[in-house]
Design a protein around this motif. Structure first.
Motif, short mmCIF file in Angstrom:
data_model
loop_
_atom_site.label_atom_id
_atom_site.label_comp_id
_atom_site.label_asym_id
_atom_site.label_seq_id
_atom_site.Cartn_x
_atom_site.Cartn_y
_atom_site.Cartn_z
N PRO A 12 0.80 -1.39 -0.06
CA PRO A 12 -0.51 -0.07 0.19
C PRO A 12 0.61 1.22 -0.46
O PRO A 12 0.26 2.34 -0.22
N GLU A 13 2.14 1.79 0.65
CA GLU A 13 3.12 2.06 0.27
C GLU A 13 3.74 2.47 -0.79
O GLU A 13 3.91 3.96 -1.02
N HIS A 14 3.06 1.71 -1.80
CA HIS A 14 3.67 1.96 -3.15
C HIS A 14 2.30 2.79 -4.52
O HIS A 14 1.47 1.99 -4.14
N ARG A 15 2.36 3.13 -5.23
CA ARG A 15 1.41 3.63 -5.87
C ARG A 15 1.19 2.94 -6.89
O ARG A 15 1.86 2.59 -7.94
N PRO A 16 -0.29 2.75 -7.04
CA PRO A 16 -0.37 1.79 -8.49
C PRO A 16 -0.10 2.67 -9.54
O PRO A 16 -0.73 3.73 -9.94
N ASN A 17 -0.14 1.65 -10.67
CA ASN A 17 -0.02 2.89 -11.85
C ASN A 17 1.13 1.36 -12.90
O ASN A 17 0.94 0.36 -12.73
N VAL A 18 0.55 1.46 -13.84
CA VAL A 18 1.01 0.79 -14.88
C VAL A 18 2.44 0.81 -16.63
O VAL A 18 2.09 2.61 -16.07
N ARG A 78 0.93 -8.94 -21.36
CA ARG A 78 0.96 -7.70 -19.77
C ARG A 78 2.03 -9.16 -18.49
O ARG A 78 1.79 -10.16 -18.75
N THR A 79 2.84 -8.12 -17.87
CA THR A 79 3.39 -9.18 -16.65
C THR A 79 2.48 -9.77 -16.35
O THR A 79 1.47 -9.06 -15.66
N GLU A 80 1.77 -10.40 -15.23
CA GLU A 80 1.35 -11.50 -13.82
C GLU A 80 1.76 -10.71 -12.65
O GLU A 80 0.26 -10.70 -11.72
N SER A 81 2.35 -9.97 -12.39
CA SER A 81 2.61 -9.25 -10.81
C SER A 81 2.83 -7.62 -11.00
O SER A 81 3.42 -7.31 -12.00
N TRP A 82 2.91 -7.49 -9.72
CA TRP A 82 3.35 -6.29 -9.59
C TRP A 82 4.94 -5.97 -9.99
O TRP A 82 5.34 -6.14 -9.08
N LEU A 83 5.56 -5.19 -10.88
CA LEU A 83 6.50 -4.85 -10.33
C LEU A 83 6.88 -3.79 -9.74
O LEU A 83 6.40 -2.77 -9.35
N ILE A 84 7.91 -3.22 -8.86
CA ILE A 84 7.96 -2.14 -7.42
C ILE A 84 9.34 -1.81 -7.86
O ILE A 84 10.34 -2.65 -7.71
N TYR A 85 8.90 -0.73 -7.71
CA TYR A 85 10.87 0.38 -7.13
C TYR A 85 10.27 1.35 -6.15
O TYR A 85 9.21 1.94 -5.58
N ASP A 86 11.04 1.87 -5.39
CA ASP A 86 11.41 2.84 -4.37
C ASP A 86 11.93 4.25 -4.76
O ASP A 86 12.42 4.11 -5.55
N PHE A 87 11.43 5.18 -4.59
CA PHE A 87 11.88 6.49 -4.93
C PHE A 87 13.59 6.62 -4.12
O PHE A 87 13.46 6.04 -3.07
N PRO A 88 14.20 7.34 -4.62
CA PRO A 88 15.25 7.37 -3.93
C PRO A 88 14.81 9.08 -2.90
O PRO A 88 14.18 8.90 -2.95
N ALA A 89 16.12 8.55 -1.95
CA ALA A 89 15.89 9.81 -0.52
C ALA A 89 15.75 10.89 -1.36
O ALA A 89 15.22 12.35 -0.83
N GLU A 90 16.54 11.53 -2.40
CA GLU A 90 16.33 12.14 -3.07
C GLU A 90 15.27 13.07 -3.35
O GLU A 90 15.16 14.07 -4.15
N GLY A 99 2.90 10.52 0.15
CA GLY A 99 3.23 10.15 0.51
C GLY A 99 3.48 8.41 -0.22
O GLY A 99 3.65 7.53 0.80
N PHE A 100 3.72 8.26 -1.06
CA PHE A 100 4.24 7.03 -1.44
C PHE A 100 5.32 7.10 -1.24
O PHE A 100 6.55 7.98 -2.14
N LYS A 101 6.21 5.66 -1.26
CA LYS A 101 7.20 4.93 -0.51
C LYS A 101 7.86 4.85 -2.38
O LYS A 101 9.17 5.16 -2.60
N GLY A 102 7.32 4.81 -3.50
CA GLY A 102 7.26 4.44 -4.81
C GLY A 102 5.65 3.72 -5.66
O GLY A 102 5.47 4.16 -5.38
N GLN A 103 6.54 2.60 -6.60
CA GLN A 103 5.46 2.48 -7.33
C GLN A 103 5.06 1.49 -7.70
O GLN A 103 6.57 0.98 -7.81
N LYS A 104 4.26 0.65 -7.98
CA LYS A 104 3.84 -0.48 -8.14
C LYS A 104 3.40 -0.54 -9.46
O LYS A 104 2.32 -0.18 -9.54
N GLN A 105 3.86 -1.35 -10.41
CA GLN A 105 3.34 -1.40 -11.85
C GLN A 105 2.93 -2.38 -12.31
O GLN A 105 3.92 -3.56 -11.83
#
Length: 166
Positions: A12-18, A78-90, A99-105
């Motif tokens: 939930p800390e990652h924004r849903p994205n395509v 399509r990919t079968e599951s969420w692929l996730i990345y976090d935003f860097p600290a900067e 409030g999002f830590k990163g994105q899930k795509q």
């Protein structure tokens, strides 16, 4: 498939994205150069957020049309599951500020069926790219900002078969 089919509560800390990989009939992929982003890591595939209740495939088609003007496509996979990345600290982008830590795509692959005259980077009022080109799928991880590189490597692995054209 709707966003709920992939459990939006997962990460939930990652924004849903395509994300969208648009394949030319010869197997090359469409890349856009991000507006106002310095080189060398300023090329990427179209991507964007999923609206509440929006079907993921519909979101992918919408993002592709908004960012490139392209609607003449054939769905490949399509990919079968969420692929996730976090935003860097900067990273101080608006998504992190919300409030999002990163994105899930979830990533989608389409084959381009139209004429290049269909490509319009100003199709939407919010312009993402200032230039575009066709490139090799396997070279894309080196063109993207480093914090998204692992996701692009997963996309290359998932969609490599489509790069052979068809």
């Amino acid at each position: 498939m709707s966003a709920s089919d992939l459990d939006l509560d997962l990460h939930p800390e990652h924004r849903p994205n395509v994300g969208v990989v648009l394949f030319h009939p010869d197997g090359r992929v469409w890349l856009g150069r991000r507006c106002n982003q310095a080189p060398p890591h300023n090329w990427q595939f179209p991507q964007g957020g999923v609206d509440d209740g929006e079907d993921l495939l519909a979101a992918a088609r919408r993002e592709l049309a908004e960012e490139t003007g392209v609607t003449s496509v054939d769905y490949l996979g399509r990919t079968e599951s969420w692929l996730i990345y976090d935003f860097p600290a900067e990273f101080a982008g608006s998504k992190k500020a919300r409030g999002f830590k990163g994105q899930k795509q979830v990533w989608f692959a389409f084959r381009f069926l139209g004429d290049e005259s269909e490509i319009d980077l100003e199709a939407d009022a919010h312009v993402e790219f200032d230039a575009w080109k066709w490139g090799a799928l396997d070279e894309t991880p080196e063109l993207i900002v480093p914090f998204k590189r692992a996701v692009y490597e997963q996309v290359v692995a998932a969609f490599g078969g489509f790069a052979r054209g068809g």
